[in-house]
Design a protein around this motif. Structure first.
Motif, PDB file in Angstrom:
ATOM      1  N   LEU A  35      63.935  50.995  18.228  1.00 34.35           N
ATOM      2  CA  LEU A  35      65.270  51.552  18.441  1.00 34.35           C
ATOM      3  C   LEU A  35      65.424  52.895  17.734  1.00 34.35           C
ATOM      4  CD1 LEU A  35      67.407  48.305  18.068  1.00 34.35           C
ATOM      5  CD2 LEU A  35      66.411  49.312  20.128  1.00 34.35           C
ATOM      6  N   TYR A  36      64.670  53.092  16.661  1.00 30.80           N
ATOM      7  CA  TYR A  36      64.695  54.384  15.963  1.00 30.80           C
ATOM      8  C   TYR A  36      64.228  55.501  16.890  1.00 30.80           C
ATOM      9  CZ  TYR A  36      63.044  58.136  12.907  1.00 30.80           C
ATOM     10  OH  TYR A  36      62.796  59.359  12.336  1.00 30.80           O
ATOM     11  N   PHE A  37      63.261  55.174  17.748  1.00 32.26           N
ATOM     12  CA  PHE A  37      62.677  56.196  18.609  1.00 32.26           C
ATOM     13  C   PHE A  37      63.612  56.611  19.742  1.00 32.26           C
ATOM     14  CE2 PHE A  37      59.013  54.367  16.489  1.00 32.26           C
ATOM     15  CZ  PHE A  37      58.350  55.526  16.093  1.00 32.26           C
ATOM     16  N   TYR A  38      64.682  55.848  19.950  1.00 32.81           N
ATOM     17  CA  TYR A  38      65.709  56.320  20.887  1.00 32.81           C
ATOM     18  C   TYR A  38      66.280  57.635  20.397  1.00 32.81           C
ATOM     19  CZ  TYR A  38      70.507  57.113  22.333  1.00 32.81           C
ATOM     20  OH  TYR A  38      71.671  57.708  22.743  1.00 32.81           O
ATOM     21  N   LEU A  54      78.140  52.035  25.002  1.00 37.48           N
ATOM     22  CA  LEU A  54      78.741  53.163  24.294  1.00 37.48           C
ATOM     23  C   LEU A  54      77.881  54.425  24.367  1.00 37.48           C
ATOM     24  CD1 LEU A  54      80.086  51.355  21.090  1.00 37.48           C
ATOM     25  CD2 LEU A  54      81.456  52.388  22.911  1.00 37.48           C
ATOM     26  N   ILE A  55      76.560  54.268  24.396  1.00 34.65           N
ATOM     27  CA  ILE A  55      75.686  55.447  24.366  1.00 34.65           C
ATOM     28  C   ILE A  55      75.141  55.827  25.734  1.00 34.65           C
ATOM     29  CG2 ILE A  55      74.984  54.996  21.985  1.00 34.65           C
ATOM     30  CD1 ILE A  55      72.335  53.906  23.067  1.00 34.65           C
ATOM     31  N   GLU A  56      75.320  54.970  26.719  1.00 30.50           N
ATOM     32  CA  GLU A  56      74.770  55.252  28.051  1.00 30.50           C
ATOM     33  C   GLU A  56      75.629  56.283  28.780  1.00 30.50           C
ATOM     34  OE1 GLU A  56      71.898  54.789  31.037  1.00 30.50           O
ATOM     35  OE2 GLU A  56      71.945  53.946  29.007  1.00 30.50           O
ATOM     36  N   PRO A  57      75.010  57.311  29.384  1.00 30.28           N
ATOM     37  CA  PRO A  57      75.778  58.300  30.158  1.00 30.28           C
ATOM     38  C   PRO A  57      76.471  57.644  31.348  1.00 30.28           C
ATOM     39  CG  PRO A  57      73.544  59.074  29.713  1.00 30.28           C
ATOM     40  CD  PRO A  57      73.580  57.633  29.331  1.00 30.28           C
ATOM     41  N   ALA A  58      77.526  58.274  31.825  1.00 29.65           N
ATOM     42  CA  ALA A  58      78.277  57.744  32.964  1.00 29.65           C
ATOM     43  C   ALA A  58      77.371  57.612  34.185  1.00 29.65           C
ATOM     44  CB  ALA A  58      79.457  58.656  33.277  1.00 29.65           C
ATOM     45  N   LEU A  74      61.487  49.658  26.616  1.00 29.65           N
ATOM     46  CA  LEU A  74      60.286  49.029  26.061  1.00 29.65           C
ATOM     47  C   LEU A  74      60.668  47.892  25.115  1.00 29.65           C
ATOM     48  CD1 LEU A  74      57.217  49.010  25.785  1.00 29.65           C
ATOM     49  CD2 LEU A  74      57.436  50.707  23.955  1.00 29.65           C
ATOM     50  N   PHE A  75      61.694  48.122  24.311  1.00 34.69           N
ATOM     51  CA  PHE A  75      62.191  47.081  23.409  1.00 34.69           C
ATOM     52  C   PHE A  75      62.649  45.858  24.209  1.00 34.69           C
ATOM     53  CE2 PHE A  75      65.851  45.316  20.936  1.00 34.69           C
ATOM     54  CZ  PHE A  75      65.127  44.832  19.852  1.00 34.69           C
ATOM     55  N   SER A  81      68.899  50.410  30.424  1.00 35.63           N
ATOM     56  CA  SER A  81      69.087  51.687  29.732  1.00 35.63           C
ATOM     57  C   SER A  81      68.208  52.783  30.330  1.00 35.63           C
ATOM     58  CB  SER A  81      68.764  51.525  28.244  1.00 35.63           C
ATOM     59  OG  SER A  81      68.786  52.774  27.584  1.00 35.63           O
ATOM     60  N   ARG A  82      68.664  54.027  30.216  1.00 37.22           N
ATOM     61  CA  ARG A  82      67.865  55.170  30.663  1.00 37.22           C
ATOM     62  C   ARG A  82      66.755  55.499  29.669  1.00 37.22           C
ATOM     63  NH1 ARG A  82      70.614  58.245  34.662  1.00 37.22           N
ATOM     64  NH2 ARG A  82      72.757  57.553  34.974  1.00 37.22           N
ATOM     65  N   SER A  83      66.918  55.061  28.436  1.00 39.36           N
ATOM     66  CA  SER A  83      65.961  55.383  27.382  1.00 39.36           C
ATOM     67  C   SER A  83      64.678  54.570  27.530  1.00 39.36           C
ATOM     68  CB  SER A  83      66.586  55.117  26.010  1.00 39.36           C
ATOM     69  OG  SER A  83      65.606  55.133  24.995  1.00 39.36           O
TER      70      SER A  83
END
Length: 252
Positions: free
Chosen positions: A200-203, A88-92, A165-166, A158-160
């Motif tokens: 996950l907060y640091f995302y 849901l949050i990942e860019p296309a 890291l998580f 994920s790009r984040s």
């Protein structure tokens, strides 16, 4: 008793992290991802009650309910919830498509494991001060491989950096637990995953920094274009410029 205190303390700390994370949500599609620390907090809170049951401090009915909630979330939902929240949050792009594939696999695996958990009873006991959850339906190698693929695999795609890291820390700890205390895989790994879910907060912090950088770049580009346009007008219409300058000087 230490385990009871640990689970409830961790749960309380994660509730604080969950509140801070929810406050960072800016669009609806981030809600599922932001809910993960909150769900981990509830999960550890539930395991605290399992420990209470192991010590005979709550009745069998309450213990059975706590066991069921813990196992259904740990073994039945995470393999779909994690890739879904990331999709849901990942860019296309390619990463999002791959996460989407893992989400479908996770959905099928969730249906399979939830059915098995509902059909087969789960036994819980303590071994070396560690809770052991055993269910014959889910205790299969291929189920475990797909579970790790859909959870850790989706996180690593994920790009984040914070999410990657998580995922990496979860995978490394999973390997250690599987090698040294495989019987405690469900309880110990979930405890560790909950503890480091603060990452996950640091995302959202990472996303905020990226947003401000984009905003600053747009501001610089806008100022540059504005300056260029003003210089163009200055050279093309010098008389008009002088007229406006005189007018403004008179008004002042």
């Amino acid at each position: 008793m230490f385990s009871i205190i640990l689970n409830f303390t961790l749960s309380g700390a994660l509730f604080v992290v969950a509140i801070l994370t929810f406050k960072k949500v800016s669009i609806p599609k981030e809600v599922a991802f932001a809910s993960l620390p909150f769900l981990f907090a509830l999960h550890q809170f539930t395991q605290g009650f399992v420990w209470l049951g192991m010590y005979g401090l709550i009745g069998p009915r309450a213990l059975g309910l706590a066991e069921g909630i813990f196992v259904f979330y740990a073994q039945g939902l995470l393999q779909f919830l994690i890739p879904l929240s990331l999709w849901l949050i990942e860019p296309a792009g390619t990463r999002r498509k791959l996460i989407g594939v893992l989400m479908v696999i996770g959905g099928i695996l969730t249906a399979y494991t939830l059915y098995g958990l509902a059909e087969e009873s789960t036994s819980v006991y303590v071994k070396n001060h560690i809770l052991v959850y055993v269910n014959e339906w889910t205790d299969k190698i291929w189920v475990g491989i797909l579970y790790v693929l859909t959870t850790c695999g989706a996180l690593l795609l994920s790009r984040s950096i914070a999410i990657q890291l998580f995922g990496l820390l979860n995978f490394l700890f999973l390997v250690l637990v599987y090698v040294f205390i495989p019987y405690g895989l469900t309880s110990v790994w979930c405890l560790y995953a909950a503890a480091i879910s603060v990452l996950l907060y640091f995302y959202f912090v990472e996303r905020r920094i990226a947003f401000l950088q984009i905003l600053k770049k747009k501001e610089v580009d806008f100022n540059s274009k504005l300056e260029k346009e003003l210089n163009t007008l200055k050279h093309r219409y010098p008389k008009l410029r002088e007229k406006w300058q005189r007018r403004f000087s008179v008004d002042r």
